[in-house]
Write a protein that holds these residues in place. Structure first.
Motif, PDB file in Angstrom:
ATOM      1  N   GLY A  62       4.158   7.320 -10.152  1.00 23.58           N
ATOM      2  CA  GLY A  62       4.562   8.652 -10.300  1.00 23.58           C
ATOM      3  C   GLY A  62       5.937   8.546  -9.150  1.00 23.58           C
ATOM      4  O   GLY A  62       5.966   7.479  -8.579  1.00 23.58           O
ATOM      5  N   CYS A  63       6.597   9.767  -9.123  1.00 20.72           N
ATOM      6  CA  CYS A  63       7.642   9.780  -8.099  1.00 20.72           C
ATOM      7  C   CYS A  63       7.431   9.083  -6.701  1.00 20.72           C
ATOM      8  O   CYS A  63       8.244   8.436  -6.059  1.00 20.72           O
ATOM      9  CB  CYS A  63       8.029  11.106  -7.744  1.00 20.72           C
ATOM     10  N   LYS A  64       6.140   9.269  -6.130  1.00 22.22           N
ATOM     11  CA  LYS A  64       5.602   8.929  -5.062  1.00 22.22           C
ATOM     12  C   LYS A  64       5.353   7.533  -4.932  1.00 22.22           C
ATOM     13  O   LYS A  64       5.384   6.834  -3.809  1.00 22.22           O
ATOM     14  CB  LYS A  64       4.820   9.830  -4.253  1.00 22.22           C
ATOM     15  N   THR A  65       5.423   7.124  -5.932  1.00 21.96           N
ATOM     16  CA  THR A  65       5.002   5.498  -5.822  1.00 21.96           C
ATOM     17  C   THR A  65       6.458   4.821  -5.269  1.00 21.96           C
ATOM     18  O   THR A  65       6.313   3.853  -4.472  1.00 21.96           O
ATOM     19  CB  THR A  65       4.833   4.939  -7.294  1.00 21.96           C
ATOM     20  N   CYS A  66       7.588   5.265  -5.887  1.00 24.98           N
ATOM     21  CA  CYS A  66       8.643   4.413  -5.492  1.00 24.98           C
ATOM     22  C   CYS A  66       9.599   5.376  -4.267  1.00 24.98           C
ATOM     23  O   CYS A  66      10.348   4.487  -3.633  1.00 24.98           O
ATOM     24  CB  CYS A  66       9.575   4.271  -6.693  1.00 24.98           C
ATOM     25  N   HIS A  67       9.281   6.713  -4.379  1.00 23.57           N
ATOM     26  CA  HIS A  67      10.265   7.386  -3.471  1.00 23.57           C
ATOM     27  C   HIS A  67       9.542   7.766  -2.381  1.00 23.57           C
ATOM     28  O   HIS A  67       8.348   8.342  -2.373  1.00 23.57           O
ATOM     29  CB  HIS A  67      10.766   8.658  -4.174  1.00 23.57           C
ATOM     30  N   GLY A  68      10.048   7.975  -1.024  1.00 23.21           N
ATOM     31  CA  GLY A  68       9.099   8.334   0.266  1.00 23.21           C
ATOM     32  C   GLY A  68       9.512   9.746   0.456  1.00 23.21           C
ATOM     33  O   GLY A  68       8.878  10.341   1.522  1.00 23.21           O
ATOM     34  N   LEU A  69      10.298  10.253  -0.223  1.00 26.88           N
ATOM     35  CA  LEU A  69      10.509  12.127   0.031  1.00 26.88           C
ATOM     36  C   LEU A  69       9.349  12.948  -0.509  1.00 26.88           C
ATOM     37  O   LEU A  69       8.771  12.692  -1.286  1.00 26.88           O
ATOM     38  CB  LEU A  69      11.776  12.419  -0.798  1.00 26.88           C
ATOM     39  N   ILE A  94      18.313  17.056  -3.698  1.00 29.88           N
ATOM     40  CA  ILE A  94      17.518  15.719  -3.291  1.00 29.88           C
ATOM     41  C   ILE A  94      18.417  15.096  -2.562  1.00 29.88           C
ATOM     42  O   ILE A  94      19.675  14.780  -2.794  1.00 29.88           O
ATOM     43  CB  ILE A  94      16.940  15.025  -4.409  1.00 29.88           C
ATOM     44  N   ASP A  95      17.902  14.753  -1.430  1.00 28.79           N
ATOM     45  CA  ASP A  95      18.849  13.722  -0.420  1.00 28.79           C
ATOM     46  C   ASP A  95      18.643  12.208  -0.582  1.00 28.79           C
ATOM     47  O   ASP A  95      17.847  11.993  -0.394  1.00 28.79           O
ATOM     48  CB  ASP A  95      18.243  14.087   1.000  1.00 28.79           C
ATOM     49  N   LYS A  96      19.702  11.690  -1.479  1.00 26.78           N
ATOM     50  CA  LYS A  96      19.406  10.527  -1.983  1.00 26.78           C
ATOM     51  C   LYS A  96      20.087   9.416  -1.025  1.00 26.78           C
ATOM     52  O   LYS A  96      19.935   8.356  -1.198  1.00 26.78           O
ATOM     53  CB  LYS A  96      20.557  10.256  -3.236  1.00 26.78           C
ATOM     54  N   ASN A  97      20.404  10.110   0.151  1.00 28.96           N
ATOM     55  CA  ASN A  97      20.781   9.054   1.185  1.00 28.96           C
ATOM     56  C   ASN A  97      19.812   9.274   2.301  1.00 28.96           C
ATOM     57  O   ASN A  97      20.102   8.232   3.188  1.00 28.96           O
ATOM     58  CB  ASN A  97      22.220   9.588   2.055  1.00 28.96           C
ATOM     59  N   ALA A  98      18.791   9.784   2.173  1.00 25.92           N
ATOM     60  CA  ALA A  98      17.762   9.809   3.208  1.00 25.92           C
ATOM     61  C   ALA A  98      17.122   8.140   3.173  1.00 25.92           C
ATOM     62  O   ALA A  98      17.013   7.430   2.102  1.00 25.92           O
ATOM     63  CB  ALA A  98      16.596  10.523   2.901  1.00 25.92           C
ATOM     64  N   PRO A  99      16.772   7.622   4.362  1.00 29.41           N
ATOM     65  CA  PRO A  99      16.449   6.519   4.521  1.00 29.41           C
ATOM     66  C   PRO A  99      15.403   6.250   3.502  1.00 29.41           C
ATOM     67  O   PRO A  99      15.257   5.116   3.306  1.00 29.41           O
ATOM     68  CB  PRO A  99      16.240   6.203   6.061  1.00 29.41           C
ATOM     69  N   ASP A 100      14.249   6.902   3.533  1.00 25.89           N
ATOM     70  CA  ASP A 100      13.172   6.869   2.753  1.00 25.89           C
ATOM     71  C   ASP A 100      13.257   7.195   1.408  1.00 25.89           C
ATOM     72  O   ASP A 100      12.232   7.439   0.498  1.00 25.89           O
ATOM     73  CB  ASP A 100      11.892   7.465   3.547  1.00 25.89           C
ATOM     74  N   PHE A 101      14.324   7.417   0.651  1.00 28.66           N
ATOM     75  CA  PHE A 101      14.638   7.883  -0.519  1.00 28.66           C
ATOM     76  C   PHE A 101      14.019   6.939  -1.521  1.00 28.66           C
ATOM     77  O   PHE A 101      13.122   7.179  -2.441  1.00 28.66           O
ATOM     78  CB  PHE A 101      16.081   7.920  -0.856  1.00 28.66           C
ATOM     79  N   LEU A 102      14.039   5.653  -1.213  1.00 29.54           N
ATOM     80  CA  LEU A 102      13.435   4.637  -1.922  1.00 29.54           C
ATOM     81  C   LEU A 102      12.728   3.937  -0.855  1.00 29.54           C
ATOM     82  O   LEU A 102      13.175   3.442   0.082  1.00 29.54           O
ATOM     83  CB  LEU A 102      14.286   3.302  -2.785  1.00 29.54           C
ATOM     84  N   ARG A 103      11.245   3.605  -1.307  1.00 27.33           N
ATOM     85  CA  ARG A 103      10.506   2.872  -0.278  1.00 27.33           C
ATOM     86  C   ARG A 103      10.867   1.628  -0.118  1.00 27.33           C
ATOM     87  O   ARG A 103      11.726   0.800  -0.856  1.00 27.33           O
ATOM     88  CB  ARG A 103       8.859   2.892  -0.881  1.00 27.33           C
ATOM     89  N   ALA A 157       0.765  -1.241  -0.189  1.00 27.89           N
ATOM     90  CA  ALA A 157       0.175   0.075  -0.080  1.00 27.89           C
ATOM     91  C   ALA A 157       0.821   1.356  -0.172  1.00 27.89           C
ATOM     92  O   ALA A 157       0.460   2.288  -0.585  1.00 27.89           O
ATOM     93  CB  ALA A 157      -0.820  -0.080   1.298  1.00 27.89           C
ATOM     94  N   GLU A 158       2.216   1.220   0.719  1.00 31.03           N
ATOM     95  CA  GLU A 158       2.930   2.501   0.635  1.00 31.03           C
ATOM     96  C   GLU A 158       3.658   2.955  -0.700  1.00 31.03           C
ATOM     97  O   GLU A 158       3.945   4.198  -0.955  1.00 31.03           O
ATOM     98  CB  GLU A 158       3.847   2.382   1.818  1.00 31.03           C
ATOM     99  N   PHE A 159       3.194   2.190  -1.676  1.00 29.19           N
ATOM    100  CA  PHE A 159       3.762   2.648  -3.229  1.00 29.19           C
ATOM    101  C   PHE A 159       2.446   3.030  -3.712  1.00 29.19           C
ATOM    102  O   PHE A 159       1.725   2.762  -4.545  1.00 29.19           O
ATOM    103  CB  PHE A 159       4.165   1.535  -3.840  1.00 29.19           C
ATOM    104  N   VAL A 160       2.311   4.429  -3.291  1.00 32.40           N
ATOM    105  CA  VAL A 160       0.907   5.305  -3.626  1.00 32.40           C
ATOM    106  C   VAL A 160       1.068   5.341  -5.218  1.00 32.40           C
ATOM    107  O   VAL A 160       1.841   5.832  -5.602  1.00 32.40           O
ATOM    108  CB  VAL A 160       0.673   6.633  -2.905  1.00 32.40           C
TER     109      VAL A 160
END
Ligand code: HEC
Ligand code: HEC
Ligand code: HEC
Ligand code: HEC
Ligand code: HEC
Ligand code: HEC
Length: 304
Positions: free
Chosen positions: A63-70, A81-90, A52-55
């Protein structure tokens, strides 16, 4: 209304073409995706059932938010864009790209052929595999040649990326960002690293290449070739004997209890989310074994 939208699209595309530096713009502004990036605005196939979190966007499009949590990734200039953020990829996608892709793609049907399996059953080489990385097939020589003479399609810093992440495992980034020359000058712990590395190469007849500027590469630790592709006398052929078909394998180890207790004591709750201690069982494509520390000791000096 439609026509307006259409014109706006054309304008924004024209604008994107003219702009020379899309890195300083957001996706919304430039409509430019990073090189080798996954397609967007495509419809999820019926059999794809991500968590479900893959909106999704309207119409089951990704779209971007499907795969990225930022938040607001599409509105943020690429260089911010912070590519090291833990939620960068879901779903911790950066830790293991294959399992990330498997959130939508059926793993079996889309399994990538392992291009490091370079030998046919009769011992001849699979020439087509060579051309993933080389623009021509290098003939065998007993002596090492310079990296620049190996006809690589991409700069050595980039030859593994695209197929592998920049962060395929813990500490890869810390290593591949490290410049030995600069470190030797700034840190006492790195003082003799380059000399140690050279000494290991000479003593063990192995090739541990750095970049032209003395940076650690994926290639410093890893050999891209299967054993048997390069002539045995060539130091570039020296590597561990693991089964490439099986890939890297780890096993549980009794030390984990000690490590867990130590992590909990030093780091509290955050320690518990770190992966368990496991011991390497099958190591592949490494120029020296890491299991017993030989690889690490070619640069690091551990005191006890
Ligand atoms: C299907 C999943 C998916 C979608 C949809 C997606 N991305 Fe990505 N994106 C990825 C993956 C996976 C990576 C990491 C690639 C790598 O490092 O090899 C990535 C990497 C990136 C990077 C870093 C690139 C680099 O090389 O440093 C940026 C920036 C980015 N995405 C922006 C976007 C934007 C903006 C959108 C929406 C227009 C988007 N992504 C949509 C999966 C996706
Ligand atoms: C959120 C779901 C989702 C995730 C996660 C995802 N994909 Fe996709 N991917 C899609 C969809 C949807 C399509 C388009 C489906 C189609 O038409 O075949 C697609 C198409 C593709 C294609 C073929 C289209 C093209 O661009 O040539 C490739 C290759 C691909 N994905 C690779 C990957 C890889 C590698 C990853 C992991 C980094 C990944 N995908 C992660 C949903 C996803
Ligand atoms: C995944 C990328 C990749 C693939 C695939 C690949 N190579 Fe290489 N090759 C490299 C890199 C990087 C170097 C330079 C570093 C080294 O020597 O290990 C290299 C170096 C070489 C060298 C020179 C070694 C030396 O220093 O003398 C030869 C010969 C060679 N490759 C042959 C082949 C053949 C034959 C194939 C196909 C069976 C192949 N390569 C497939 C990446 C690749
Ligand atoms: C054309 C794509 C491609 C390129 C380029 C490539 N690899 Fe691979 N590599 C793969 C595939 C496919 C596998 C099989 C396992 C998988 O799917 O991740 C693999 C597996 C590996 C493994 C073992 C992982 C395992 O458990 O099987 C290592 C280590 C590795 N590659 C290192 C490298 C290094 C270092 C480079 C750059 C010199 C490189 N690769 C370049 C596609 C590639
Ligand atoms: C300091 C040494 C070192 C560097 C630098 C390094 N690796 Fe590794 N890598 C290892 C070790 C050790 C392993 C685990 C043992 C093995 O490969 O058999 C490993 C494992 C892997 C695996 C398999 C991961 C798994 O768990 O399935 C891949 C893929 C990989 N490395 C790719 C890369 C790429 C791409 C780079 C550069 C961005 C890189 N490595 C940089 C030492 C290194
Ligand atoms: C080619 C030389 C080389 C090899 C081989 C090597 N390292 Fe390193 N390692 C470095 C350098 C350079 C740094 C960065 C030092 C710094 O920033 O002070 C580093 C940093 C580290 C760090 C600290 C990361 C951090 O964030 O501070 C750890 C942990 C580490 N290495 C473990 C290992 C292990 C385990 C191995 C064997 C699998 C290994 N290294 C192999 C050169 C190497």
């Amino acid at each position: 209304m439609r026509i307006f939208y259409f014109l706006w699209l054309i304008c924004s595309f024209a604008f994107a073409d003219e702009s020379t530096d899309w890195q300083t713009q957001s996706y919304k502004q430039s409509k430019h995706l990073p090189d080798l990036h996954h397609a967007v605005d495509v419809k999820l196939l019926d059999e794809m059932q991500p968590p479900a979190e893959f909106v999704l966007k309207e119409d089951r499009k990704i779209g971007c938010k499907t795969c990225h949590g930022l938040e607001k990734i599409a509105e943020t200039p690429y260089d911010k864009i912070d590519k090291n953020a833990p939620d960068f990829l879901r779903k911790d996608g950066y830790k293991k790209l294959e399992t990330f892709c498997a959130n939508c793609h059926d793993k079996k049907a889309h399994e990538r052929p392992n291009i490091h399996l370079m030998l046919n059953d009769d011992g001849t080489i699979k020439k087509e595999n060579c051309l993933f990385c080389h623009s021509e097939i290098n003939e065998q020589r007993e002596k090492l040649r310079l990296l620049v003479d190996t006809h690589l399609r991409l700069p050595v810093e980039k030859v593994c990326l695209g197929c592998h992440l920049k962060t395929p495992h813990f500490n890869a980034v810390e290593h591949t960002d490290a410049n030995l020359k600069a470190l030797e000058q700034s840190k006492s712990s790195a003082k003799n690293m380059k000399a140690r590395l050279k000494k290991t190469e000479d003593e063990q007849g192995v090739h541990l290449p750095l970049s032209e500027n003395d940076e650690v590469l994926c290639l410093t630790c890893h050999s891209p070739h299967a054993k048997g592709v390069l002539g045995e006398k060539n130091p570039a052929s020296n590597q561990v004997n693991g089964d490439i078909k099986k890939g890297v394998e780890y096993e549980k180890h009794s030390w984990n209890e000690v490590m867990e207790a130590d992590k909990h004591e030093r780091l509290g709750k955050t320690g518990d989310v770190l992966p368990p201690y496991q011991r390497l069982k099958n190591e592949v494509l490494l120029r020296l074994p890491a299991k017993d520390g030989t690889l690490c000791l070619s640069c690091h000096e551990f005191e006890n």
